[in-house]
Write a protein that holds these residues in place. Structure first.
Motif, PDB file in Angstrom:
ATOM      1  N   ALA A  68      52.297   8.099  72.543  1.00 29.98           N
ATOM      2  CA  ALA A  68      52.060   9.514  71.852  1.00 29.98           C
ATOM      3  C   ALA A  68      51.620  10.482  72.689  1.00 29.98           C
ATOM      4  N   VAL A  69      50.606  10.087  73.664  1.00 33.75           N
ATOM      5  CA  VAL A  69      50.108  11.167  74.639  1.00 33.75           C
ATOM      6  C   VAL A  69      51.049  11.661  75.720  1.00 33.75           C
ATOM      7  N   ILE A  91      56.331   9.332  83.572  1.00 27.11           N
ATOM      8  CA  ILE A  91      55.851   8.024  84.029  1.00 27.11           C
ATOM      9  C   ILE A  91      54.978   7.321  82.950  1.00 27.11           C
ATOM     10  N   LEU A  92      54.249   8.078  82.303  1.00 22.30           N
ATOM     11  CA  LEU A  92      53.379   7.457  81.061  1.00 22.30           C
ATOM     12  C   LEU A  92      54.516   6.730  80.170  1.00 22.30           C
ATOM     13  N   PHE A  93      55.359   7.648  79.713  1.00 24.12           N
ATOM     14  CA  PHE A  93      56.199   7.301  78.796  1.00 24.12           C
ATOM     15  C   PHE A  93      57.024   6.009  79.102  1.00 24.12           C
ATOM     16  N   ALA A  94      57.488   6.189  80.276  1.00 23.11           N
ATOM     17  CA  ALA A  94      58.138   4.996  80.894  1.00 23.11           C
ATOM     18  C   ALA A  94      57.521   3.694  80.831  1.00 23.11           C
ATOM     19  N   ILE A  95      56.239   3.772  80.969  1.00 17.67           N
ATOM     20  CA  ILE A  95      55.430   2.680  81.065  1.00 17.67           C
ATOM     21  C   ILE A  95      55.276   2.027  79.526  1.00 17.67           C
ATOM     22  N   SER A  96      55.391   2.917  78.517  1.00 14.60           N
ATOM     23  CA  SER A  96      55.179   2.462  77.197  1.00 14.60           C
ATOM     24  C   SER A  96      56.605   2.036  76.672  1.00 14.60           C
ATOM     25  N   LEU A  97      57.597   2.342  77.128  1.00 15.17           N
ATOM     26  CA  LEU A  97      59.038   2.339  76.387  1.00 15.17           C
ATOM     27  C   LEU A  97      59.471   0.775  76.435  1.00 15.17           C
ATOM     28  N   ILE A  98      59.535  -0.038  77.427  1.00 15.88           N
ATOM     29  CA  ILE A  98      59.890  -1.412  77.251  1.00 15.88           C
ATOM     30  C   ILE A  98      58.943  -1.987  76.194  1.00 15.88           C
ATOM     31  N   PRO A  99      57.594  -2.090  76.228  1.00 16.51           N
ATOM     32  CA  PRO A  99      56.904  -2.844  75.349  1.00 16.51           C
ATOM     33  C   PRO A  99      57.097  -2.310  73.802  1.00 16.51           C
ATOM     34  N   MET A 100      57.441  -0.946  73.785  1.00 20.23           N
ATOM     35  CA  MET A 100      57.430  -0.309  72.621  1.00 20.23           C
ATOM     36  C   MET A 100      58.724  -0.689  71.821  1.00 20.23           C
ATOM     37  N   GLY A 122      65.011   8.383  74.762  1.00 19.63           N
ATOM     38  CA  GLY A 122      64.072   8.708  75.759  1.00 19.63           C
ATOM     39  C   GLY A 122      64.350   8.194  77.140  1.00 19.63           C
ATOM     40  N   PHE A 123      65.119   7.209  77.095  1.00 24.97           N
ATOM     41  CA  PHE A 123      65.706   6.270  78.318  1.00 24.97           C
ATOM     42  C   PHE A 123      66.422   7.272  79.182  1.00 24.97           C
TER      43      PHE A 123
END
Length: 316
Positions: free
Chosen positions: A110-111, A147-156, A208-209
């Motif tokens: 979200a951030v 970068i922040l979004f990429a960190i959340s992408l796989i677990p989400m 997003g990917f």
């Protein structure tokens, strides 16, 4: 990057003859080297090169995003004024929906999106914002948020992939627009996530990917990519053009879906945003807006029959 290369090129060119200059400065560049000469005669011959030049040069991408965003804002203003938000009881039971890891991952995403969308729009209208430091700052913030979004992408994606798969009742939800066009409350055919949330999930994750990939291709700009060039039959300039086309169109879609997501969580359903903060959804909200999930939990014995069964109908 181009300016840096340009000035380096000029500075170095003072001390080298033409052949040495080309060999040393342009020889290893995918943008300014040999590809530059190849691209010039095919500038308008390539299938999407003309499309890119027309749309980018005339500002159509920026206009597309602006019109889409304004249309959504006007539609939601009208919805709020005419239909209004839905209110659900906060004095009955609550149903645990999201664990702490899911909430943390959602918070990171979200951030990231809250930074990505406005900074992306500002970059699209960079000239209107005066360019310079402010737009460069937005560009850098855009990169950090990526970068922040990429960190959340796989677990989400891993957490919610199964529940985000399409179901037949999603068509019913779409035909009745999730019941959001009516002030009446009645059970809606939806699981833990409704069809609108599923659409946003796929746009945000798969879209997003591709936003990350195309954004990285444009950010680093000048790099050897023989696999991409040979597999797709594209020169480096064409790769950048295609990346910009995909990034701009997906960006407009993401901006629209983000606005829809925020409106639904903050305005259309009062108190709905608390679910992703505390992890709990109101029992009445689950019974009405996620009725098949309520039935699933009831069948598994994870909850007791709701008091709202006496007040509302029960979907088959």
């Amino acid at each position: 990057m181009r300016k840096i290369l340009f000035f380096i090129t000029l500075a170095t060119g003072l001390f080298a003859d033409n052949k040495e200059f080309i060999d040393q400065i342009q020889g290893d560049s995918s943008v300014w080297g040999e590809g530059r000469f190849i691209n010039i005669p095919t500038y308008y011959d390539n299938g999407f090169a003309k499309f890119f030049v027309d749309w980018q040069g005339n500002g159509y991408f920026a206009m597309l995003a602006a019109v889409a965003i304004l249309a959504v804002i006007v539609a939601f203003a009208g919805h709020y004024a005419i239909v209004g938000p839905k209110h659900f009881s906060h004095s009955h039971g609550k149903i645990y929906a999201f664990n702490v890891i899911e909430r943390l991952v959602h918070l990171i995403a979200a951030v990231a999106w809250v930074v990505l969308v406005p900074t992306g729009v500002i970059m699209m209208f960079g000239e209107e914002f005066g360019g310079g430091f402010f737009v460069r700052l937005c560009k850098n913030l855009h990169g950090l948020a990526t970068i922040l979004f990429a960190i959340s992408l796989i677990p989400m994606f891993a957490f919610w992939f199964v529940r985000m798969l399409p179901a037949t009742y999603d068509l019913k939800w779409m035909f009745m627009v999730g019941g959001y066009l009516s002030k009446n409350k009645k059970p809606i055919p939806a699981g833990k996530f409704n069809a609108g949330q599923k659409a946003w999930f796929w746009v945000a994750t798969v879209g997003g990917f591709f936003m990350i990939v195309t954004g990285a291709l444009m950010y680093f700009l000048d790099y050897p990519a023989p696999v991409i060039n040979e597999t797709l039959g594209l020169s480096q300039i064409d790769v950048l053009r295609l990346s910009a086309i995909v990034h701009n169109i997906l960006g407009a879609a993401c901006a629209v879906f983000l606005l829809v997501h925020i409106y639904m969580a903050v305005f259309a359903i009062k108190g709905s945003i608390h679910a992703i903060i505390t992890g709990y959804k109101e029992e009445e909200e689950v019974y009405i807006l996620h009725h098949y999930w309520y039935q699933e939990l009831l069948k598994k014995g994870e909850i007791k029959p709701s008091v709202f069964e006496q007040k509302y109908t029960n979907l088959k």
